[in-house]
Motif scaffolding. Sequence first.
Motif, short mmCIF file in Angstrom:
data_model
loop_
_atom_site.label_atom_id
_atom_site.label_comp_id
_atom_site.label_asym_id
_atom_site.label_seq_id
_atom_site.Cartn_x
_atom_site.Cartn_y
_atom_site.Cartn_z
N ASP A 128 -18.76 18.76 19.71
CA ASP A 128 -17.78 18.85 20.81
C ASP A 128 -18.21 19.90 21.83
O ASP A 128 -18.08 19.71 23.04
N GLU A 129 -18.71 21.01 21.31
CA GLU A 129 -19.14 22.08 22.22
C GLU A 129 -20.30 21.62 23.09
O GLU A 129 -20.36 21.94 24.27
N ILE A 130 -21.20 20.89 22.48
CA ILE A 130 -22.34 20.38 23.26
C ILE A 130 -21.84 19.46 24.37
O ILE A 130 -22.27 19.54 25.52
N ILE A 131 -20.89 18.59 24.02
CA ILE A 131 -20.35 17.66 25.02
C ILE A 131 -19.77 18.45 26.20
O ILE A 131 -20.01 18.14 27.36
N LYS A 132 -19.03 19.51 25.86
CA LYS A 132 -18.40 20.32 26.92
C LYS A 132 -19.45 21.04 27.76
O LYS A 132 -19.40 21.06 28.98
N LEU A 133 -20.41 21.62 27.04
CA LEU A 133 -21.43 22.44 27.70
C LEU A 133 -22.27 21.62 28.69
O LEU A 133 -22.69 22.10 29.72
N TYR A 134 -22.50 20.38 28.33
CA TYR A 134 -23.38 19.55 29.19
C TYR A 134 -22.58 18.41 29.83
O TYR A 134 -23.07 17.31 29.98
N ASP A 135 -21.36 18.73 30.24
CA ASP A 135 -20.53 17.65 30.80
C ASP A 135 -21.06 17.18 32.16
O ASP A 135 -20.58 16.19 32.70
#
Length: 337
Positions: free
Chosen positions: A39-46
Amino acid sequence: MPNLSIRLFSNQIFFSMLKDIKIIKTINPDLQRFESSLDEIIKLYDYFPDKILQYILETKGKKIRPSLTYLSAHLFGKPTISTDTAALIIELMHIASLLHDDVIDEAKLRRKQLTVNSKWDNKTAILTGDFIFSLAMKIAAQTKEYYLFDLISPAVMDLSLGEIYEIKFSNYFEINKEKYFQIIRLKTAALIACCFECGAYSVKAEKNEIETAKKLGEIIGIMFQIKDDMLDYIGKKTGKEIGIDIKDKKITLPLILAYHNMDEKSKKEIENLWENVDERNFQRIISLVVENKGIEKSEEILFQYRSESKQLLEKFSNKKIISTIKKLIEYLTVRDK
Ligand code: FPP
Ligand code: MG
């Protein structure tokens, strides 16, 4: 990845699989941390174009590799941040390789949804794979888990080599059982062996324990691919197209074993059908493979590996985890998806 918030699983398939085999309790907290990292990756690279990363990372697969990494860690201790990093990096490498693999195989479906190459295009799939691959390396470097480079890079090199061997050898009827096993050891078993190796290493297991865990992982990887290849003939719920190997003219274990069981007439027939795999020929190929015991004999081999894996498990002492891994092995041999 840092700071992990808890999130409920949204993936029913994965959830029910874990529930089916009752391993959810053992590694649920681990997998929740794992999910949060994604989830954090998704947010970080939105900012990634067209929300492709979200599209890929939110589609939870079976999470076999992270589960195995955590289970291996539990065999010898308590998972650490190092285990979390290993599980995450291995899954990212796996996802990157699947993006590339779906281009190579011209696959339309994966995990019940359109592949990136079919929803977007080949170029996008390759480059997104490259992005995810590099992201995995960045996380390993940032977390200073340098041992992961030592353990994971040879496994990823094996993946690529396995794919090349597959392209080179698996379209011809000369392929034999030995070549097939060489290919699947490289393209599938190496990374699963690496999960066990990293899991054990991350909790400071002894050298010989790490080696045994790695060997167990290799056997589980081989079993996983044999079953995958059987499901290409008889599967219904895999979330991928059935028969894609056949349509791709990829000769796998069921066909190799059936072919060696065939009389000369059937051998000729299947060789001719192979020249032109249209819908009618496709069905006939499946029938010939089933009639000539391709599935039955593949299953026999699968069961031999299952016994071997259970014998290896006896070398460990954590009874609870051993029993959990046995259930997972059972699931891998009987799964229909
Ligand atoms: C699935 O096999 C594919 C693999 C196990 C490995 C693919 C590896 C590469 C393309 C090279 C590595 C690339 C990177 C970026 C690390 P399959 O086609 O038999 O299984 P499937 O039915 O799941 O597609
Ligand atoms: Mg494929």
